[in-house]
Design a protein around this motif. Structure first.
Motif, PDB file in Angstrom:
ATOM      1  N   GLU A 222      10.483   0.191 -13.936  1.00 52.69           N
ATOM      2  CA  GLU A 222      10.206  -1.231 -14.194  1.00 52.69           C
ATOM      3  C   GLU A 222      10.495  -2.082 -12.958  1.00 52.69           C
ATOM      4  OE1 GLU A 222      10.518   0.981 -17.805  1.00 52.69           O
ATOM      5  OE2 GLU A 222      11.994   0.751 -16.176  1.00 52.69           O
ATOM      6  N   THR A 223      11.606  -1.761 -12.272  1.00 48.26           N
ATOM      7  CA  THR A 223      11.929  -2.486 -11.041  1.00 48.26           C
ATOM      8  C   THR A 223      10.878  -2.233  -9.972  1.00 48.26           C
ATOM      9  OG1 THR A 223      14.291  -2.316 -11.521  1.00 48.26           O
ATOM     10  CG2 THR A 223      13.679  -2.828  -9.256  1.00 48.26           C
ATOM     11  N   LEU A 224      10.458  -0.987  -9.882  1.00 47.29           N
ATOM     12  CA  LEU A 224       9.402  -0.654  -8.918  1.00 47.29           C
ATOM     13  C   LEU A 224       8.116  -1.416  -9.204  1.00 47.29           C
ATOM     14  CD1 LEU A 224       9.602   3.210  -8.281  1.00 47.29           C
ATOM     15  CD2 LEU A 224      10.039   1.365  -6.646  1.00 47.29           C
ATOM     16  N   MET A 225       7.774  -1.565 -10.472  1.00 51.65           N
ATOM     17  CA  MET A 225       6.559  -2.304 -10.834  1.00 51.65           C
ATOM     18  C   MET A 225       6.618  -3.722 -10.293  1.00 51.65           C
ATOM     19  SD  MET A 225       6.164  -0.897 -14.759  1.00 51.65           S
ATOM     20  CE  MET A 225       5.012  -2.185 -15.236  1.00 51.65           C
ATOM     21  N   ALA A 226       7.745  -4.403 -10.509  1.00 50.79           N
ATOM     22  CA  ALA A 226       7.891  -5.783 -10.046  1.00 50.79           C
ATOM     23  C   ALA A 226       7.871  -5.856  -8.518  1.00 50.79           C
ATOM     24  CB  ALA A 226       9.185  -6.380 -10.589  1.00 50.79           C
ATOM     25  N   LEU A 227       8.589  -4.929  -7.875  1.00 52.59           N
ATOM     26  CA  LEU A 227       8.676  -4.965  -6.421  1.00 52.59           C
ATOM     27  C   LEU A 227       7.347  -4.649  -5.754  1.00 52.59           C
ATOM     28  CD1 LEU A 227      12.165  -3.286  -5.871  1.00 52.59           C
ATOM     29  CD2 LEU A 227      11.536  -5.659  -5.361  1.00 52.59           C
ATOM     30  N   ARG A 228       6.599  -3.696  -6.298  1.00 57.06           N
ATOM     31  CA  ARG A 228       5.317  -3.357  -5.684  1.00 57.06           C
ATOM     32  C   ARG A 228       4.292  -4.463  -5.884  1.00 57.06           C
ATOM     33  NH1 ARG A 228       5.633  -0.618  -1.468  1.00 57.06           N
ATOM     34  NH2 ARG A 228       3.379  -0.316  -1.548  1.00 57.06           N
ATOM     35  N   PHE A 229       4.370  -5.179  -7.010  1.00 59.57           N
ATOM     36  CA  PHE A 229       3.488  -6.333  -7.198  1.00 59.57           C
ATOM     37  C   PHE A 229       3.774  -7.393  -6.136  1.00 59.57           C
ATOM     38  CE2 PHE A 229       2.972 -10.647  -8.907  1.00 59.57           C
ATOM     39  CZ  PHE A 229       1.601 -10.663  -9.095  1.00 59.57           C
ATOM     40  N   LEU A 230       5.056  -7.716  -5.940  1.00 58.15           N
ATOM     41  CA  LEU A 230       5.425  -8.743  -4.963  1.00 58.15           C
ATOM     42  C   LEU A 230       5.130  -8.286  -3.538  1.00 58.15           C
ATOM     43  CD1 LEU A 230       8.816  -9.879  -6.541  1.00 58.15           C
ATOM     44  CD2 LEU A 230       6.633 -11.114  -6.586  1.00 58.15           C
ATOM     45  N   THR A 231       5.401  -7.006  -3.260  1.00 56.90           N
ATOM     46  CA  THR A 231       5.071  -6.467  -1.942  1.00 56.90           C
ATOM     47  C   THR A 231       3.567  -6.543  -1.706  1.00 56.90           C
ATOM     48  OG1 THR A 231       6.941  -4.937  -2.089  1.00 56.90           O
ATOM     49  CG2 THR A 231       5.274  -4.461  -0.432  1.00 56.90           C
ATOM     50  N   GLY A 232       2.788  -6.266  -2.754  1.00 58.38           N
ATOM     51  CA  GLY A 232       1.337  -6.330  -2.645  1.00 58.38           C
ATOM     52  C   GLY A 232       0.834  -7.713  -2.261  1.00 58.38           C
ATOM     53  N   LEU A 233       1.515  -8.753  -2.729  1.00 61.61           N
ATOM     54  CA  LEU A 233       1.122 -10.112  -2.341  1.00 61.61           C
ATOM     55  C   LEU A 233       1.167 -10.272  -0.825  1.00 61.61           C
ATOM     56  CD1 LEU A 233       3.008 -12.269  -5.024  1.00 61.61           C
ATOM     57  CD2 LEU A 233       0.545 -11.848  -4.909  1.00 61.61           C
ATOM     58  N   GLY A 234       2.244  -9.773  -0.211  1.00 63.33           N
ATOM     59  CA  GLY A 234       2.363  -9.872   1.242  1.00 63.33           C
ATOM     60  C   GLY A 234       1.377  -8.977   1.964  1.00 63.33           C
ATOM     61  N   LEU A 235       1.248  -7.734   1.484  1.00 64.39           N
ATOM     62  CA  LEU A 235       0.316  -6.791   2.115  1.00 64.39           C
ATOM     63  C   LEU A 235      -1.120  -7.287   2.037  1.00 64.39           C
ATOM     64  CD1 LEU A 235       1.802  -3.468   0.675  1.00 64.39           C
ATOM     65  CD2 LEU A 235       1.900  -4.204   3.063  1.00 64.39           C
ATOM     66  N   GLY A 236      -1.526  -7.781   0.862  1.00 63.75           N
ATOM     67  CA  GLY A 236      -2.889  -8.278   0.690  1.00 63.75           C
ATOM     68  C   GLY A 236      -3.114  -9.599   1.396  1.00 63.75           C
ATOM     69  N   GLY A 237      -2.083 -10.436   1.451  1.00 62.12           N
ATOM     70  CA  GLY A 237      -2.220 -11.739   2.093  1.00 62.12           C
ATOM     71  C   GLY A 237      -2.434 -11.651   3.585  1.00 62.12           C
ATOM     72  N   ILE A 238      -1.941 -10.580   4.178  1.00 62.02           N
ATOM     73  CA  ILE A 238      -2.036 -10.470   5.628  1.00 62.02           C
ATOM     74  C   ILE A 238      -3.416  -9.998   6.081  1.00 62.02           C
ATOM     75  CG2 ILE A 238      -1.377  -8.075   6.166  1.00 62.02           C
ATOM     76  CD1 ILE A 238       0.805  -9.244   7.949  1.00 62.02           C
ATOM     77  N   THR A 239      -4.135  -9.268   5.234  1.00 62.63           N
ATOM     78  CA  THR A 239      -5.406  -8.651   5.634  1.00 62.63           C
ATOM     79  C   THR A 239      -6.438  -9.661   6.140  1.00 62.63           C
ATOM     80  OG1 THR A 239      -5.048  -6.831   4.085  1.00 62.63           O
ATOM     81  CG2 THR A 239      -7.294  -7.155   4.889  1.00 62.63           C
TER      82      THR A 239
END
Length: 456
Positions: free
Chosen positions: A113-130
């Motif tokens: 569950e923690t991983l789900m939340a963290l990967r969603f938030l990490t994805g915001l940064g990863l996708g935002g940079i592209t």
């Protein structure tokens, strides 16, 4: 203002040799893209070991992967428009710090569950940079090299994922899966520190934003022949128009925007379908796990090779659409050959490599087209939303694959079905060519696609 004269920023960049400022900006974009690609795929490398440590099934990580993709989709849609308002540099550095910190925090996760939340938030940064790396690199590249530069930046994401597999194979046994995320968090933070010191703001953005003194200083460093006191300008671009989703449909861009969204959707649907299910489908068809993994690596490698080739061909031709459409057709043909050669491993591996060249390689070409389609004050918004719509396809592709497997279709049949979206992407890109040709006829007879698409 007596004694000053205007200088066209685009013309100043295009006429000068590539300067140290441009090389530094593009080089940092490439470096950030590599670590972005590594961090984006790190959870896939670590999932088997995490599942083993937590004594849970690997299948339970499906939501973790999906939420990461959703975060990347939203990141591009959110941070593209943000950078068109506050600048590329701030968003690139901010997003790099964001995914670096969150990757570090991921190393301390204790539950799925923690991983789900963290990967969603990490994805915001990863996708935002592209979209911002693509926009900044495109805005510093001269027209003669622009498609190649964008191609190299987009390929750098794949290089990060490709190299990441080998790095993870060494790091995880040596340091554990937590060590992988620690390294994956420290490196982007270090790169962000370097970018804070050396990454310049887009000179085109500075000009459009009215920050002409800063823009003039950078323009003179790029092209020393520009006389002192010259005022940077971008003819045809207004400094008052603000970026918004509506601007993607302004000034006759509606059809181009919708076609681009369709191409991105089809392309990322196929890429993520193949990356997600090719090992499983090949395994079900009786191939060894090692052959399936080699095929996946060759698909990624084909994407890098294809992207560079498509980029160079596009820069040497006035109209790149035929090159991209041909690549899609090549991909579709070799999907069919793969389906016919499941039991001939050498032919299968060559065919999968060429699918990567045609389909994954075309992603770089359409990224360059997207960057050229929109003016400076809405470029990152346009690229971000194109990737955002495309990432919907990246979510649907793996889901659709699971459904087709669930209803009992044969692996060969399922793999063959990817010919359909691949050919639809080819048709769409040629339709875009016709739209651009019509527009070139109304704006400037004899104008090339690059001249019509390039709106400063």
């Amino acid at each position: 203002m007596h004694g000053t004269r205007g200088v066209d920023v685009a013309e100043a960049i295009d006429k000068a040799p590539v300067s140290a400022v441009q090389k530094r900006a593009i080089g940092l974009c490439i470096a950030i893209a590599v670590i972005d690609g590594f961090d984006a795929q790190s959870i896939g490398f670590a999932a088997p070991r995490i599942a083993e440590d937590w004594e849970t099934a690997v299948s339970s990580f499906g939501p973790v992967f999906s939420l990461g993709l959703v975060g990347m989709m939203l990141g591009g849609m959110i941070f593209g428009p943000v950078s068109d308002r506050i600048g590329r540099r701030s968003v690139i550095i901010g997003c790099t710090v964001m995914f670096g910190v969150l990757t570090l925090v991921t190393s301390q996760a204790q539950s799925v569950e923690t991983l789900m939340a963290l990967r969603f938030l990490t994805g915001l940064g990863l996708g935002g940079i592209t979209p911002n790396l693509i926009a900044l690199a495109a805005e510093y590249a001269p027209a003669r090299l622009r498609t190649t530069v964008v191609t190299v930046v987009v390929c750098a994401f794949s290089v990060g994922g490709f190299a990441g597999g080998f790095i993870a194979a060494w790091l995880i046994p040596a340091l554990g899966w937590r060590g992988l995320f620690i390294i994956g968090g420290v490196i982007p933070l270090a790169i962000a520190a370097v970018a804070y010191r050396y990454l310049p703001e887009s000179v085109r953005y500075l000009t459009v934003a009215g920050r002409t003194e800063q823009a003039a200083e950078i323009v003179r460093r790029i092209n020393p022949s520009i006389p002192p006191g010259s005022v940077p300008e971008l003819p045809g671009t207004t400094t008052t128009e603000k970026s918004s989703i509506v601007s993607l449909f302004a000034d006759g861009r509606t059809t181009r925007t919708l076609i681009l969204w369709a191409v991105f959707f089809m392309n990322l649907l196929v890429i993520y379908f193949v990356l997600s299910w090719m090992p499983s489908l090949f395994g079900q068809a009786g191939l060894s796990s090692s052959t399936a993994l080699i095929a996946t690596s060759l698909f990624n490698l084909g994407g890098v090779v294809g992207g560079i080739v498509i980029g160079r061909l596009s820069d040497t031709r006035d109209r790149p659409f035929g090159t991209i459409a041909t690549a899609y057709v090549i991909g579709a043909v070799f999907i069919g050959i793969t389906a016919l050669a499941f039991d001939i491993v050498p032919v299968l591996l060559v065919a999968v490599f060429l699918i990567g060249v045609g389909v994954s390689g075309s992603q770089t070409g359409i990224s360059a087209v997207a960057a050229a389609t929109y003016p400076t004050n809405t470029r990152a918004t346009g690229v971000g939303w194109a990737y955002g719509i495309g990432r919907i396809g990246s979510i649907i592709g793996p889901t659709l694959g699971g459904l087709l497997i669930g209803i009992g279709l044969a692996p060969v049949t399922i793999f063959t079905l990817t010919i359909i979206p691949t050919l639809l992407a080819a048709v769409a890109i040629m339709q875009l060519a016709r739209v651009v040709a019509d527009r070139s006829g109304t704006k400037k007879p004899g104008a090339s696609s690059a001249e019509v698409l390039e709106t400063t």
